[in-house]
Write a protein that holds these residues in place. Structure first.
Motif, PDB file in Angstrom:
ATOM      1  N   ALA A 232       0.832  -1.204   0.000  1.00 44.43           N
ATOM      2  CA  ALA A 232       0.000   0.000   0.000  1.00 44.43           C
ATOM      3  C   ALA A 232       0.865   1.251   0.000  1.00 44.43           C
ATOM      4  O   ALA A 232       1.846   1.335   0.733  1.00 44.43           O
ATOM      5  CB  ALA A 232      -0.909  -0.007   1.218  1.00 44.43           C
ATOM      6  N   SER A 233       0.523   2.205  -0.851  1.00 45.34           N
ATOM      7  CA  SER A 233       1.155   3.529  -1.001  1.00 45.34           C
ATOM      8  C   SER A 233       2.521   3.501  -1.662  1.00 45.34           C
ATOM      9  O   SER A 233       3.098   4.561  -1.912  1.00 45.34           O
ATOM     10  CB  SER A 233       1.261   4.263   0.345  1.00 45.34           C
ATOM     11  OG  SER A 233       2.383   3.826   1.103  1.00 45.34           O
ATOM     12  N   SER A 234       3.062   2.333  -1.956  1.00 44.29           N
ATOM     13  CA  SER A 234       4.419   2.266  -2.495  1.00 44.29           C
ATOM     14  C   SER A 234       4.483   2.883  -3.895  1.00 44.29           C
ATOM     15  O   SER A 234       3.518   2.854  -4.656  1.00 44.29           O
ATOM     16  CB  SER A 234       4.918   0.828  -2.534  1.00 44.29           C
ATOM     17  OG  SER A 234       4.115   0.044  -3.385  1.00 44.29           O
ATOM     18  N   ILE A 235       5.655   3.439  -4.207  1.00 46.35           N
ATOM     19  CA  ILE A 235       5.874   4.131  -5.476  1.00 46.35           C
ATOM     20  C   ILE A 235       6.915   3.375  -6.293  1.00 46.35           C
ATOM     21  O   ILE A 235       7.931   2.926  -5.760  1.00 46.35           O
ATOM     22  CB  ILE A 235       6.338   5.581  -5.238  1.00 46.35           C
ATOM     23  CG1 ILE A 235       5.253   6.363  -4.496  1.00 46.35           C
ATOM     24  CG2 ILE A 235       6.678   6.278  -6.555  1.00 46.35           C
ATOM     25  CD1 ILE A 235       5.641   7.779  -4.140  1.00 46.35           C
ATOM     26  N   GLY A 236       6.656   3.255  -7.576  1.00 50.10           N
ATOM     27  CA  GLY A 236       7.602   2.641  -8.493  1.00 50.10           C
ATOM     28  C   GLY A 236       8.121   3.649  -9.498  1.00 50.10           C
ATOM     29  O   GLY A 236       7.444   4.636  -9.817  1.00 50.10           O
ATOM     30  N   GLN A 237       9.311   3.393  -9.986  1.00 44.95           N
ATOM     31  CA  GLN A 237       9.927   4.237 -11.009  1.00 44.95           C
ATOM     32  C   GLN A 237      10.392   3.340 -12.145  1.00 44.95           C
ATOM     33  O   GLN A 237      11.322   2.556 -11.984  1.00 44.95           O
ATOM     34  CB  GLN A 237      11.100   5.022 -10.410  1.00 44.95           C
ATOM     35  CG  GLN A 237      11.802   5.928 -11.415  1.00 44.95           C
ATOM     36  CD  GLN A 237      12.932   6.720 -10.778  1.00 44.95           C
ATOM     37  OE1 GLN A 237      13.186   6.618  -9.575  1.00 44.95           O
ATOM     38  NE2 GLN A 237      13.627   7.506 -11.585  1.00 44.95           N
ATOM     39  N   LEU A 238       9.727   3.461 -13.281  1.00 44.53           N
ATOM     40  CA  LEU A 238      10.057   2.656 -14.447  1.00 44.53           C
ATOM     41  C   LEU A 238      10.547   3.564 -15.561  1.00 44.53           C
ATOM     42  O   LEU A 238      10.414   4.790 -15.473  1.00 44.53           O
ATOM     43  CB  LEU A 238       8.839   1.841 -14.893  1.00 44.53           C
ATOM     44  CG  LEU A 238       8.485   0.666 -13.962  1.00 44.53           C
ATOM     45  CD1 LEU A 238       7.547   1.109 -12.846  1.00 44.53           C
ATOM     46  CD2 LEU A 238       7.862  -0.483 -14.743  1.00 44.53           C
ATOM     47  N   PRO A 239      11.132   3.015 -16.617  1.00 46.44           N
ATOM     48  CA  PRO A 239      11.631   3.881 -17.691  1.00 46.44           C
ATOM     49  C   PRO A 239      10.586   4.841 -18.243  1.00 46.44           C
ATOM     50  O   PRO A 239      10.911   5.953 -18.650  1.00 46.44           O
ATOM     51  CB  PRO A 239      12.079   2.862 -18.754  1.00 46.44           C
ATOM     52  CG  PRO A 239      12.477   1.659 -17.963  1.00 46.44           C
ATOM     53  CD  PRO A 239      11.495   1.601 -16.835  1.00 46.44           C
TER      54      PRO A 239
ATOM     55  N   ILE B  13      -2.459   2.450  -4.304  1.00 44.63           N
ATOM     56  CA  ILE B  13      -3.441   3.095  -3.439  1.00 44.63           C
ATOM     57  C   ILE B  13      -2.959   3.028  -1.990  1.00 44.63           C
ATOM     58  O   ILE B  13      -2.457   1.991  -1.527  1.00 44.63           O
ATOM     59  CB  ILE B  13      -4.820   2.435  -3.614  1.00 44.63           C
ATOM     60  CG1 ILE B  13      -5.906   3.284  -2.957  1.00 44.63           C
ATOM     61  CG2 ILE B  13      -4.837   1.002  -3.093  1.00 44.63           C
ATOM     62  CD1 ILE B  13      -7.306   2.897  -3.394  1.00 44.63           C
ATOM     63  N   PRO B  14      -3.055   4.116  -1.217  1.00 42.19           N
ATOM     64  CA  PRO B  14      -2.538   4.103   0.159  1.00 42.19           C
ATOM     65  C   PRO B  14      -3.381   3.307   1.154  1.00 42.19           C
ATOM     66  O   PRO B  14      -2.831   2.725   2.097  1.00 42.19           O
ATOM     67  CB  PRO B  14      -2.516   5.592   0.540  1.00 42.19           C
ATOM     68  CG  PRO B  14      -2.528   6.337  -0.757  1.00 42.19           C
ATOM     69  CD  PRO B  14      -3.348   5.479  -1.671  1.00 42.19           C
ATOM     70  N   ALA B  15      -4.705   3.291   1.005  1.00 41.65           N
ATOM     71  CA  ALA B  15      -5.569   2.620   1.971  1.00 41.65           C
ATOM     72  C   ALA B  15      -5.340   1.114   1.930  1.00 41.65           C
ATOM     73  O   ALA B  15      -5.495   0.480   0.878  1.00 41.65           O
ATOM     74  CB  ALA B  15      -7.031   2.940   1.670  1.00 41.65           C
TER      75      ALA B  15
ATOM     76  N   LEU C 298      -3.647  -5.220 -10.202  1.00 41.72           N
ATOM     77  CA  LEU C 298      -2.617  -4.342  -9.658  1.00 41.72           C
ATOM     78  C   LEU C 298      -3.291  -3.234  -8.861  1.00 41.72           C
ATOM     79  O   LEU C 298      -4.447  -2.890  -9.111  1.00 41.72           O
ATOM     80  CB  LEU C 298      -1.776  -3.744 -10.788  1.00 41.72           C
ATOM     81  CG  LEU C 298      -0.962  -4.758 -11.610  1.00 41.72           C
ATOM     82  CD1 LEU C 298      -0.416  -4.096 -12.876  1.00 41.72           C
ATOM     83  CD2 LEU C 298       0.173  -5.337 -10.782  1.00 41.72           C
ATOM     84  N   ALA C 299      -2.570  -2.660  -7.905  1.00 42.04           N
ATOM     85  CA  ALA C 299      -3.156  -1.661  -7.013  1.00 42.04           C
ATOM     86  C   ALA C 299      -2.766  -0.241  -7.398  1.00 42.04           C
ATOM     87  O   ALA C 299      -3.024   0.695  -6.639  1.00 42.04           O
ATOM     88  CB  ALA C 299      -2.734  -1.944  -5.571  1.00 42.04           C
ATOM     89  N   ALA C 300      -2.169  -0.066  -8.569  1.00 40.33           N
ATOM     90  CA  ALA C 300      -1.748   1.265  -8.996  1.00 40.33           C
ATOM     91  C   ALA C 300      -2.953   2.142  -9.304  1.00 40.33           C
ATOM     92  O   ALA C 300      -3.866   1.717 -10.009  1.00 40.33           O
ATOM     93  CB  ALA C 300      -0.855   1.168 -10.226  1.00 40.33           C
ATOM     94  N   VAL C 301      -2.971   3.373  -8.762  1.00 47.11           N
ATOM     95  CA  VAL C 301      -4.102   4.269  -8.986  1.00 47.11           C
ATOM     96  C   VAL C 301      -3.671   5.657  -9.468  1.00 47.11           C
ATOM     97  O   VAL C 301      -4.530   6.463  -9.851  1.00 47.11           O
ATOM     98  CB  VAL C 301      -4.944   4.431  -7.705  1.00 47.11           C
ATOM     99  CG1 VAL C 301      -5.634   3.127  -7.354  1.00 47.11           C
ATOM    100  CG2 VAL C 301      -4.092   4.921  -6.528  1.00 47.11           C
ATOM    101  N   ARG C 302      -2.379   5.935  -9.475  1.00 51.04           N
ATOM    102  CA  ARG C 302      -1.939   7.253  -9.930  1.00 51.04           C
ATOM    103  C   ARG C 302      -0.478   7.182 -10.350  1.00 51.04           C
ATOM    104  O   ARG C 302       0.232   6.228 -10.044  1.00 51.04           O
ATOM    105  CB  ARG C 302      -2.128   8.316  -8.838  1.00 51.04           C
ATOM    106  CG  ARG C 302      -1.367   8.044  -7.569  1.00 51.04           C
ATOM    107  CD  ARG C 302      -1.862   8.887  -6.394  1.00 51.04           C
ATOM    108  NE  ARG C 302      -1.636  10.296  -6.591  1.00 51.04           N
ATOM    109  CZ  ARG C 302      -0.603  10.971  -6.084  1.00 51.04           C
ATOM    110  NH1 ARG C 302       0.326  10.345  -5.376  1.00 51.04           N
ATOM    111  NH2 ARG C 302      -0.477  12.266  -6.288  1.00 51.04           N
TER     112      ARG C 302
END
Length: 449
Positions: free
Chosen positions: A321-328, A335-337, A350-354
């Motif tokens: 939850a809330s984790s950020i990834g950096q891809l090319p 999502i943080p919740a 996948l839990a990506a929302v932004r």
């Protein structure tokens, strides 16, 4: 440093662990886009994995992380089951020809995880990703969670770096931030992990805390030095109660002013340098033989959501939850919740929302900002080689910035833009001059020094 100069340039600006920064991520990047980005990773590329454990058994009032307090293990066990499902989903999209060269467990308090669950989590990672035999495995540790069984489990998963938050050993300061942690207890943790073969220990210190004084900072640094850590992070406390409501528990009247914060930072830095540590960027210190110091000397130091790093992986994949990834292609955030995160990944998605997809101008400015934060400047020839004709606009901005400056913060040399010794404490302010997103009103930030 004069108080006038400090007041003038202690603006509230981002920490620049990314560019564009997180307040500018948008919902146009969703789980579908993220899945495409993961599938586009190719054989031979290197990966860094971050796992977020958003639980603590005590809530430190200074903390600005995405975490929650619990004294029960059931929510953690449920969360770990979802985290394993996310590992399976992402592992199924990423080519096994990509090698994992670094793993970081952060939080929250990853050391709340029970020993067998920790071993199971690492086994799951090894099943679904290809790990380099020399992969660095780092863990953020809360001394109050640890016992012999957990130390043994951390050794079993191959931990190579232990990261301990200290903040300040003064009991008055500790009470004010709800972080009771004695020096003796901290030393026992360092001794225990070293006895199990961990080759690197990192300690975090905070300045600018309530009731802190130069004397209390000096005493804490002296005690830290007696532990002989390989790295020390010296962070300024970020008072952001509009983001983290529990920070309202901190008595604002007891917080040091800007000049006192600067004196605390300077004194701590002087002590670390006198002890033989090399300064790294704006807030890290490392022994000369440490890989972070080597990267700084060689100009390969990087900056990401974990701060300064020598991790040169092609992609950072955040899980939890809330984790950020950096891809090319850009950045993505889960999502943080925790409840919604669990629902999304348990359904097999996948839990990506932004996030944000990077333009060529974003890549250029990210490069320039990272070099300012890591090396206090950049060579014009380097960014021309990496970005072509697009670099000319930023070079012109750098020259105009230096020409307009009356306080001697920066200078232009024949092939570069560099901060002076006066300007280095204001690296975040200098980086902000190249941030085209900052003026749109999104996001509030902590003070620069």
């Amino acid at each position: 440093m004069t108080e006038e100069l400090l007041t003038k340039y202690s603006a509230a600006v981002p920490r620049y662990t990314s560019y564009p920064t997180a307040p500018h991520f948008g919902t146009q990047i969703d789980a579908g886009t993220y899945g495409d980005w993961l599938s586009a990773l190719s054989d031979g590329q290197t990966l860094s994995l971050y796992f977020h454990i958003p639980y603590c058994d005590r809530l430190c009032w200074f903390c600005a992380c995405h975490t929650k307090h619990t004294l029960r293990y059931e929510p953690i066990a449920k969360y770990l089951a979802s985290l394993r499902r996310e590992i399976e989903t992402i592992g199924g999209k990423v080519t096994r020809g990509a090698r994992v060269t670094a793993i970081h467990f952060g939080g929250g308090s990853p050391t709340m995880v029970k020993p067998d669950d920790l071993r199971d989590l690492m086994a799951h990672i090894r099943t679904h990703f290809t790990l380099d035999p020399k992969a660095e495995i780092s863990v953020e540790m809360d001394p109050n969670d640890l016992d012999d069984a957990r130390y043994d489990a951390l050794a079993d998963i191959g931990m190579t770096r232990a990261s301990l938050g200290v903040q300040d050993f003064n009991p008055v300061v500790q009470k004010a931030i709800n972080r009771i942690q004695t020096f003796e207890h901290t030393k026992s943790v360092v001794d225990a992990v070293r006895a199990r073969g961990v080759h690197s220990v990192n300690c975090d210190i905070l300045y600018g805390l309530p009731y802190q004084t130069i004397e209390s900072v000096e005493a804490t640094v002296a005690q830290i030095l007696s532990l002989d850590p390989d790295r020390v992070a010296l962070f300024g406390y970020a008072h952001v109660p509009w983001m983290k409501k529990h920070q309202t528990m901190i008595p604002e009247a007891a917080l040091p002013d800007a000049m006192e914060r600067f004196r605390q930072m300077s004194r701590a830095a002087d002590m670390l340098i006198a002890a033989g540590y090399e300064p790294i960027g704006i807030d890290h210190f490392a022994k000369p033989a440490d890989t972070l110091a080597i990267a700084a000397r060689e100009g390969t130091l990087r900056r990401n959501f974990q701060g300064y790093t020598d991790d040169a992986a092609d992609a950072l994949i955040g899980m939890g939850a809330s984790s950020i990834g950096q891809l090319p292609q850009g950045y993505v955030q889960n999502i943080p919740a925790t409840g919604e995160y669990e629902r999304m990944v348990d359904e097999g998605g996948l839990a990506a929302v932004r996030g944000i997809a990077l333009s060529d101008d974003d890549r250029l400015r990210a490069d320039v900002i990272e070099r300012i934060m890591c090396s206090f400047g950049f060579r014009f020839s380097d960014i021309r080689n990496r970005h072509g004709a697009l670099a000319e606009a930023v070079i012109a901005e750098a020259k105009a910035f230096a020409a307009a400056g009356r306080d001697g913060l920066c200078r232009i040399e024949s092939d570069g833009f560099w901060l002076t010794e006066t300007g280095k404490p204001f690296a975040r302010v200098a980086a902000a001059r190249f941030d085209t997103y900052l003026g749109n009103g999104k996001g509030r930030h902590s003070v620069a020094v």
